[in-house]
Design an enzyme around this catalytic site. Sequence first.
Site, PDB file in Angstrom:
ATOM      1  N   LYS A  28       0.836  -1.213   0.000  1.00  0.00           N
ATOM      2  CA  LYS A  28       0.000   0.000   0.000  1.00  0.00           C
ATOM      3  C   LYS A  28       0.866   1.257   0.000  1.00  0.00           C
ATOM      4  O   LYS A  28       0.589   2.201  -0.740  1.00  0.00           O
ATOM      5  CB  LYS A  28      -0.922  -0.038   1.230  1.00  0.00           C
ATOM      6  N   ARG A 129      -8.890  12.039  12.564  1.00  0.00           N
ATOM      7  CA  ARG A 129      -7.436  11.886  12.774  1.00  0.00           C
ATOM      8  C   ARG A 129      -6.711  13.226  12.680  1.00  0.00           C
ATOM      9  O   ARG A 129      -7.134  14.123  11.952  1.00  0.00           O
ATOM     10  CB  ARG A 129      -6.878  10.872  11.754  1.00  0.00           C
ATOM     11  N   SER A 174       6.944   9.023  12.257  1.00  0.00           N
ATOM     12  CA  SER A 174       5.891   8.980  11.247  1.00  0.00           C
ATOM     13  C   SER A 174       6.454   9.140   9.847  1.00  0.00           C
ATOM     14  O   SER A 174       6.967  10.196   9.468  1.00  0.00           O
ATOM     15  CB  SER A 174       4.863  10.088  11.493  1.00  0.00           C
ATOM     16  N   GLN A 176       4.602   9.129   7.281  1.00  0.00           N
ATOM     17  CA  GLN A 176       3.691  10.011   6.536  1.00  0.00           C
ATOM     18  C   GLN A 176       4.137  11.461   6.669  1.00  0.00           C
ATOM     19  O   GLN A 176       4.148  12.214   5.686  1.00  0.00           O
ATOM     20  CB  GLN A 176       2.264   9.844   7.051  1.00  0.00           C
ATOM     21  N   ASP A 327       2.061  -1.159  11.910  1.00  0.00           N
ATOM     22  CA  ASP A 327       0.724  -1.597  11.483  1.00  0.00           C
ATOM     23  C   ASP A 327       0.424  -3.046  11.893  1.00  0.00           C
ATOM     24  O   ASP A 327      -0.691  -3.526  11.669  1.00  0.00           O
ATOM     25  CB  ASP A 327       0.587  -1.472   9.961  1.00  0.00           C
ATOM     26  N   LYS A 354      -4.293   5.875  14.683  1.00  0.00           N
ATOM     27  CA  LYS A 354      -4.385   5.207  13.373  1.00  0.00           C
ATOM     28  C   LYS A 354      -5.841   5.249  12.892  1.00  0.00           C
ATOM     29  O   LYS A 354      -6.616   6.058  13.375  1.00  0.00           O
ATOM     30  CB  LYS A 354      -3.864   3.777  13.493  1.00  0.00           C
ATOM     31  N   ARG A 403      -7.402  -3.220   9.582  1.00  0.00           N
ATOM     32  CA  ARG A 403      -6.492  -4.158  10.273  1.00  0.00           C
ATOM     33  C   ARG A 403      -7.140  -4.745  11.538  1.00  0.00           C
ATOM     34  O   ARG A 403      -6.834  -5.869  11.937  1.00  0.00           O
ATOM     35  CB  ARG A 403      -5.157  -3.491  10.591  1.00  0.00           C
TER      36      ARG A 403
HETATM   37  C1  S3P Z   1       2.570   4.791   6.245  1.00  0.00           C
HETATM   38  C2  S3P Z   1       3.104   5.186   7.450  1.00  0.00           C
HETATM   39  C3  S3P Z   1       2.583   4.742   8.747  1.00  0.00           C
HETATM   40  C4  S3P Z   1       1.661   3.532   8.612  1.00  0.00           C
HETATM   41  C5  S3P Z   1       0.704   3.672   7.469  1.00  0.00           C
HETATM   42  C6  S3P Z   1       1.438   3.844   6.160  1.00  0.00           C
HETATM   43  C7  S3P Z   1       3.163   5.298   4.996  1.00  0.00           C
HETATM   44  O1  S3P Z   1       1.826   5.796   9.318  1.00  0.00           O
HETATM   45  O2  S3P Z   1       0.946   3.338   9.818  1.00  0.00           O
HETATM   46  O3  S3P Z   1      -0.145   2.552   7.376  1.00  0.00           O
HETATM   47  O4  S3P Z   1       2.864   4.755   3.911  1.00  0.00           O
HETATM   48  O5  S3P Z   1       3.938   6.264   5.068  1.00  0.00           O
HETATM   49  P1  S3P Z   1       2.519   6.934  10.236  1.00  0.00           P
HETATM   50  O6  S3P Z   1       3.309   7.815   9.387  1.00  0.00           O
HETATM   51  O7  S3P Z   1       1.341   7.654  10.861  1.00  0.00           O
HETATM   52  O8  S3P Z   1       3.320   6.178  11.246  1.00  0.00           O
END
Ligand code: S3P
Length: 450
Positions: A28, A129, A174, A176, A327, A354, A403
């Site tokens: 993903k 969120r 993070s 993200q 995750d 999450k 999940r």
């Molecule tokens: C992800 C980062 C993680 C993860 C998410 C996918 C990504 O989140 O939990 O399912 O693709 O960068 P966080 O950045 O909030 O840790």
Amino acid sequence: MSGHGDPIPMTALKSAPLKGVAEVPGDKSISHRSLILGAMAVGQTHITGLLEGGDVLDTAKAMRAFGAEVTHLGQGEWTVNGVGVGGFAEPEDVIDCGNSGTGVRLIMGTMATSPITATFTGDASLRGRPMGRVTDPIALFGAESYGRKGGRLPMTIVGAADPIPVRYTVPMPSAQVKSAVLLAGLNAPGQTVVIEKEATRDHTERMLTGFGAEIVTEDTDEGRVITLTGQPELKPQTIAVPRDPSSAAFPVCAALIVEGSDVLVPGIGLNPTRAGLFTTLQEMGAELTFENMREEGGEPVADLRARFSDNMQGIEVPPERAPSMIDEYPILSVVASFANGKTVMRGVKELRVKESDRIDAMARGLESCGVTIEEDEDTLIVHGMGANGVPGGATCASHLDHRIAMSFLCAGMAAQNPISVDDSSPISTSFPVFEPLMERLGASFTRVNK
Ligand code: S3P
């Protein structure tokens, strides 16, 4: 995409031994990034193995809304004709990212340094969120944001007309947030520097290198320092998305707890920033082996073989491992319920923000299945009941969280009594073929409209 229709309750019955080969869908994280970076390149990016789950399809739609040409050629096969760094058009309508925190946060970062305005929303889970973790750093580039109280969606971002590069230390582990800052830095002149104290998944860095950006990562006393030179011309790529280790976790863990199982899960991406669960399972005594280790598209890949493991022991999971398996705590807490002794998971407070509060969702659900749990803000402790020791016989709330839904269904395959989830529809965000894939291995589900 999830949460828009009627809930789909589903029940997992005690399963026959799981046997066979489980080909799980594409990663993903890499799928989102393939579409977004493809949209930032000049020319045509060709992608195979793209995850066609709700989250990624919402990102594909969003990239079209920002002006990229995104074409579906066949199963998992897509092309993206990019608009180039800084070439995003202003979307005509609200961008709905569905259930996807990764989608919305990465796209907000990407558009934050273009002189356009966009409004973002999502499903009830995503609207709850925190987005301040992205709007704080993009404000340093000069972007403005207007959202609901607590930095919640819907939210409008006004991109910076004259972005300035930033130096930013990410306050929580993070990927993200790190990625949002790097993607914003693409259209800022000069060098954007992101510092992370704990290494999180590094797909953005690896893929930016592949697309031809100048990006350097150094491990220092301060943490991991990532320096990106802004305003590159990104070159289109041919991308084969590896299979998702976070999806592989479900058939692997189900095989470990269902008596008599032996399952092969081929071609799994084992980037060290993602593979923490498998190390943890091996430490617990799981019969899990890596076969045919190889490298594909710059990522380590292996076939995983998981066999029923009737003597797993609870362990203390090292907190520093959390980012590499963030995750996977929901499904680990299921495996821990079927191990002997206590499994202690500390340093996991990020789980509370999450798709759901995953500590609370797993604690309440496992308790209703007869498992003893301890928790605090940053910790989850599961008291294992041994192989075949979990009573089950409950309906667990999935809280719009794929999940959580898959974790309880896996628990139901091994518990003494069936386990139901109140809504299985969120599973389609990340693992649309979960149900037929698990059934082919031998799982037995019932659901209302089947
Ligand atoms: C992800 C980062 C993680 C993860 C998410 C996918 C990504 O989140 O939990 O399912 O693709 O960068 P966080 O950045 O909030 O840790």
